[in-house]
Motif scaffolding. Structure first.
Motif, PDB file in Angstrom:
ATOM      1  N   ALA A  90      45.727  89.346  50.048  1.00  0.00           N
ATOM      2  CA  ALA A  90      44.514  88.774  49.478  1.00  0.00           C
ATOM      3  C   ALA A  90      44.800  87.907  48.258  1.00  0.00           C
ATOM      4  O   ALA A  90      43.918  87.189  47.792  1.00  0.00           O
ATOM      5  N   GLU A  91      46.025  87.957  47.739  1.00  0.00           N
ATOM      6  CA  GLU A  91      46.391  87.115  46.606  1.00  0.00           C
ATOM      7  C   GLU A  91      46.394  85.648  47.029  1.00  0.00           C
ATOM      8  O   GLU A  91      46.790  85.311  48.149  1.00  0.00           O
ATOM      9  N   ARG A  92      45.979  84.780  46.114  1.00  0.00           N
ATOM     10  CA  ARG A  92      45.867  83.356  46.451  1.00  0.00           C
ATOM     11  C   ARG A  92      47.205  82.747  46.856  1.00  0.00           C
ATOM     12  O   ARG A  92      47.246  81.830  47.669  1.00  0.00           O
ATOM     13  N   ILE A  93      48.298  83.263  46.302  1.00  0.00           N
ATOM     14  CA  ILE A  93      49.598  82.674  46.658  1.00  0.00           C
ATOM     15  C   ILE A  93      49.976  82.966  48.111  1.00  0.00           C
ATOM     16  O   ILE A  93      50.816  82.276  48.684  1.00  0.00           O
ATOM     17  N   PHE A  94      49.344  83.996  48.714  1.00  0.00           N
ATOM     18  CA  PHE A  94      49.597  84.321  50.116  1.00  0.00           C
ATOM     19  C   PHE A  94      48.335  84.046  50.931  1.00  0.00           C
ATOM     20  O   PHE A  94      47.784  84.926  51.590  1.00  0.00           O
ATOM     21  N   ALA A  95      47.874  82.818  50.895  1.00  0.00           N
ATOM     22  CA  ALA A  95      46.629  82.446  51.576  1.00  0.00           C
ATOM     23  C   ALA A  95      46.755  82.664  53.082  1.00  0.00           C
ATOM     24  O   ALA A  95      47.819  82.488  53.668  1.00  0.00           O
ATOM     25  N   GLY A  96      45.655  83.072  53.694  1.00  0.00           N
ATOM     26  CA  GLY A  96      45.614  83.168  55.143  1.00  0.00           C
ATOM     27  C   GLY A  96      46.027  84.496  55.718  1.00  0.00           C
ATOM     28  O   GLY A  96      46.075  84.653  56.943  1.00  0.00           O
ATOM     29  N   GLY A  97      46.347  85.473  54.859  1.00  0.00           N
ATOM     30  CA  GLY A  97      46.691  86.791  55.368  1.00  0.00           C
ATOM     31  C   GLY A  97      48.165  86.994  55.650  1.00  0.00           C
ATOM     32  O   GLY A  97      48.577  88.096  55.994  1.00  0.00           O
TER      33      GLY A  97
END
Length: 279
Positions: free
Chosen positions: A27-34
């Motif tokens: 859910a962190e923005r740096i790991f967008a998309g799951g």
């Protein structure tokens, strides 16, 4: 080397349990998309500001890079070791014509999230996708069950590469292939673990383990796999990852030290492939 009864999974290392449990790292923005990987950025224009679509593509493209390396047969049965939220499993089903994909993870919280994220597919296509609990070193799966074993940015957490290699051999059918991508040290020069721990919190706290890529290559060979090949893809990983991080982290902050470690020759990113001899 083959056995019928799966062995009990080893205990999860504390750093892995803490990182992937209480909060959803995906859910962190740096790991967008799951997805939870650094990305393969060859197909992304790095000369302009990056957006979330670029980030998601980079993570999908890392899976495509690995799956392409497998030269999959039609209607392949695929196992992903360290599947996280199962986004790579879904990509393999949608784009590679897999007959069935099994996602395995050691963390129950990740498996719960994966089943929630893919509830529709699990309901509509029973038998094509499943998620199972287990460790890389003790796969609770049948001998010769899979055409391919993949692992994307998880092997840096595996405590026993030799056991993982032996289990990979066991669950592959003759002629089946394995492809692992992750970050390793390029050699076994003394001081590599200490140098990486000085630069990167994830090595200092034990989340990531500093091992030479040759350790995995030798483990595959010792397990009976052939045609073992380790290819560096760092030039397509580290610059894009660092540029993406620059949106939130300043120069010389610890997350951006991955690029520094690569530039200093302490760390690189690899795709390691191998095959179980057949027939």
């Amino acid at each position: 080397m083959e056995h019928d009864a799966p062995q009990p999974a080893p205990a999860m290392r504390p750093a892995v349990q803490e990182t992937y449990g209480p909060a959803d790292l995906a859910a962190e923005r740096i790991f967008a998309g799951g997805f939870i990987n650094f990305g393969h950025w060859q197909g992304v224009d790095l000369s302009r500001p990056l957006d979330e679509a670029d980030r998601i593509r980079s993570q999908q493209d890392l899976y495509r890079r690995v799956l392409d390396a497998l030269r999959l047969p039609d209607a392949a049965r695929i196992l992903e070791v360290g599947c996280g939220l199962g986004m790579g499993c879904a990509l393999a089903l949608a784009e590679y014509g897999a007959a069935a994909v099994t996602g395995l993870d050691i963390h129950p919280a990740q498996l719960r999230r994966a089943r929630e994220a893919h509830a529709g597919t699990l309901r509509r296509e029973p038998g094509r996708l499943r998620f199972v609990h287990g460790a890389a070193e003790h796969l609770p799966l049948d001998d010769r069950e899979f055409d391919a074993v993949v692992s994307v940015e998880a092997a840096q957490h595996f405590p026993d590469l030799a056991a993982f290699a032996a289990e990979t051999f066991r669950v592959l059918r003759p002629g089946g292939r394995a492809a692992v991508t992750s970050f390793f040290t390029p050699d076994d020069s003394p001081g590599r673990p200490e140098d990486l721990a000085d630069l990167l919190v994830t090595f200092a706290d034990g989340l990531d383990l500093a091992r030479p890529v040759g350790d995995l290559a030798r483990a595959f060979t010792a397990a009976g796999l052939t045609g073992v090949r380790a290819e560096s893809v760092g030039a397509d990983v580290w610059p894009g990852w660092d540029l993406w991080l620059s949106r939130w982290w300043g120069p010389d902050t610890w997350p951006r030290n991955f690029r520094h470690a690569w530039e200093r020759g302490l760390l690189d990113y690899y795709v390691v492939t191998a095959e179980r001899p057949g027939p």
